[in-house]
Scaffold this motif. Structure first.
Motif, PDB file in Angstrom:
ATOM      1  N   ILE A 168      31.331  44.777  45.935  1.00  0.00           N
ATOM      2  CA  ILE A 168      32.470  44.238  45.200  1.00  0.00           C
ATOM      3  C   ILE A 168      32.547  42.725  45.373  1.00  0.00           C
ATOM      4  O   ILE A 168      32.896  41.991  44.427  1.00  0.00           O
ATOM      5  N   SER A 169      32.222  42.233  46.558  1.00  0.00           N
ATOM      6  CA  SER A 169      32.245  40.787  46.811  1.00  0.00           C
ATOM      7  C   SER A 169      31.288  40.055  45.882  1.00  0.00           C
ATOM      8  O   SER A 169      31.619  38.998  45.333  1.00  0.00           O
ATOM      9  N   VAL A 170      30.106  40.622  45.696  1.00  0.00           N
ATOM     10  CA  VAL A 170      29.132  40.020  44.786  1.00  0.00           C
ATOM     11  C   VAL A 170      29.698  39.975  43.368  1.00  0.00           C
ATOM     12  O   VAL A 170      29.538  38.988  42.649  1.00  0.00           O
ATOM     13  N   SER A 171      30.379  41.038  42.963  1.00  0.00           N
ATOM     14  CA  SER A 171      30.951  41.084  41.614  1.00  0.00           C
ATOM     15  C   SER A 171      32.016  40.008  41.427  1.00  0.00           C
ATOM     16  O   SER A 171      32.108  39.397  40.360  1.00  0.00           O
ATOM     17  N   VAL A 172      32.817  39.753  42.467  1.00  0.00           N
ATOM     18  CA  VAL A 172      33.853  38.718  42.378  1.00  0.00           C
ATOM     19  C   VAL A 172      33.215  37.342  42.187  1.00  0.00           C
ATOM     20  O   VAL A 172      33.656  36.544  41.348  1.00  0.00           O
ATOM     21  N   VAL A 173      32.169  37.071  42.953  1.00  0.00           N
ATOM     22  CA  VAL A 173      31.474  35.785  42.843  1.00  0.00           C
ATOM     23  C   VAL A 173      30.860  35.626  41.454  1.00  0.00           C
ATOM     24  O   VAL A 173      30.973  34.573  40.824  1.00  0.00           O
ATOM     25  N   VAL A 174      30.217  36.683  40.964  1.00  0.00           N
ATOM     26  CA  VAL A 174      29.575  36.626  39.647  1.00  0.00           C
ATOM     27  C   VAL A 174      30.613  36.406  38.551  1.00  0.00           C
ATOM     28  O   VAL A 174      30.426  35.574  37.649  1.00  0.00           O
ATOM     29  N   MET A 175      31.723  37.114  38.629  1.00  0.00           N
ATOM     30  CA  MET A 175      32.753  36.967  37.609  1.00  0.00           C
ATOM     31  C   MET A 175      33.379  35.574  37.642  1.00  0.00           C
ATOM     32  O   MET A 175      33.725  35.017  36.596  1.00  0.00           O
ATOM     33  N   SER A 191      40.884  29.940  43.175  1.00  0.00           N
ATOM     34  CA  SER A 191      41.843  30.422  44.175  1.00  0.00           C
ATOM     35  C   SER A 191      41.983  31.943  44.108  1.00  0.00           C
ATOM     36  O   SER A 191      42.063  32.611  45.143  1.00  0.00           O
ATOM     37  N   CYS A 192      42.007  32.470  42.889  1.00  0.00           N
ATOM     38  CA  CYS A 192      42.137  33.918  42.713  1.00  0.00           C
ATOM     39  C   CYS A 192      40.886  34.654  43.207  1.00  0.00           C
ATOM     40  O   CYS A 192      40.988  35.759  43.759  1.00  0.00           O
ATOM     41  N   ALA A 193      39.723  34.045  43.030  1.00  0.00           N
ATOM     42  CA  ALA A 193      38.487  34.648  43.531  1.00  0.00           C
ATOM     43  C   ALA A 193      38.525  34.728  45.052  1.00  0.00           C
ATOM     44  O   ALA A 193      38.152  35.755  45.646  1.00  0.00           O
ATOM     45  N   LEU A 194      38.977  33.655  45.702  1.00  0.00           N
ATOM     46  CA  LEU A 194      39.101  33.662  47.164  1.00  0.00           C
ATOM     47  C   LEU A 194      40.105  34.721  47.613  1.00  0.00           C
ATOM     48  O   LEU A 194      39.876  35.437  48.601  1.00  0.00           O
TER      49      LEU A 194
END
Length: 243
Positions: free
Chosen positions: A106-113, A133-136
């Motif tokens: 899921i962390s990888v998906s957040v970074v990619v998005m 900020s929302c990604a963090l």
């Protein structure tokens, strides 16, 4: 054979299972394509005059865009593995590693998005700042939160069924988690934006995410213990075919 996943160490076998499951089944594959497509969701709001770039609604957009896979895939953990969850538990697998692999994916998906959302800087630096900020925040707070609510999942998912209008596996946990997942960051931003400033509100969201990520090990240990205590109830629930 997904040999490249071996660089991730002990969680590699679980990552391989997740990646194969996602690619081989209609419902999980649809979640990936839907997540990528939803990066365009911001165009609906950024082009509207009703909302300014410093509006709390833009925090909703930022959390939604960078965390769409987190939401769609994460809310059904560990129900995605319900068909063989009892077998996994009987093998005494390291439950902590199992959850770490989910968090890593899921962390990888957040970074990619987030990377895909960078072009929104066209509408102003505020858009990029909010999404960052929302990604963090998603990485540090919402990932542990979605895993925690996953311990309430007891409804089986049949991956062979169509993804269209398929609510199988949905329960109270899926609806309840949306309140803190989307509502909490909006409320935090609203308070600090109103009392101090837009920049401070974003800094608070970012710091909360960084602190949560720094405490990842402790949070995962706590969540693992909750899963372990609820293991037999989850196994019993996943065995039921018509839930």
């Amino acid at each position: 054979d997904l040999g490249w996943t071996k660089k991730f160490g002990d969680i590699a076998p679980f990552l391989q299972l997740d990646l194969k499951m996602i690619w081989r089944n209609k419902r999980t594959k649809t979640q990936v394509f839907l997540s990528v497509a939803m990066v365009l969701y911001g165009l609906i709001f950024y082009t509207m005059d009703d909302y300014g770039l410093t509006s709390p609604m833009m925090v909703f957009v930022g959390i939604f865009i960078t965390g769409i896979f987190l939401t769609n895939f994460g809310q059904f953990i560990p129900a995605w593995d319900s068909a063989y969850y009892s077998m996994m538990m009987s093998q005494n697998i390291p439950l902590r590693k199992y959850l770490e692999s989910k968090a890593g994916l899921i962390s990888v998906s957040v970074v990619v998005m987030f990377l895909l959302s960078i072009p929104y800087v066209y509408f102003g630096w505020q858009a990029l700042a909010i999404n960052f900020s929302c990604a963090l925040y998603n990485l540090g707070i919402n990932i542990p939160l979605i895993l925690l609510f996953g311990s309430m999942n007891k409804k089986r998912i049949d991956l062979d069924k169509s993804a269209f209008a398929n609510m199988q596996g949905a329960g109270a946990a899926q609806f309840l988690v949306m309140i803190p997942l989307l509502g909490a960051p909006m409320l935090i931003f609203l308070v600090f934006n109103f009392l101090i400033s837009f920049e401070v509100a974003l800094i608070v969201l970012s710091v909360l995410g960084i602190v949560g990520y720094a405490l990842k090990s402790q949070l995962l240990h706590w969540i693992t213990e909750i899963y372990r205590k609820k293991k037999y109830g989850m196994v019993a629930g996943f065995k039921q075919q018509n839930n």
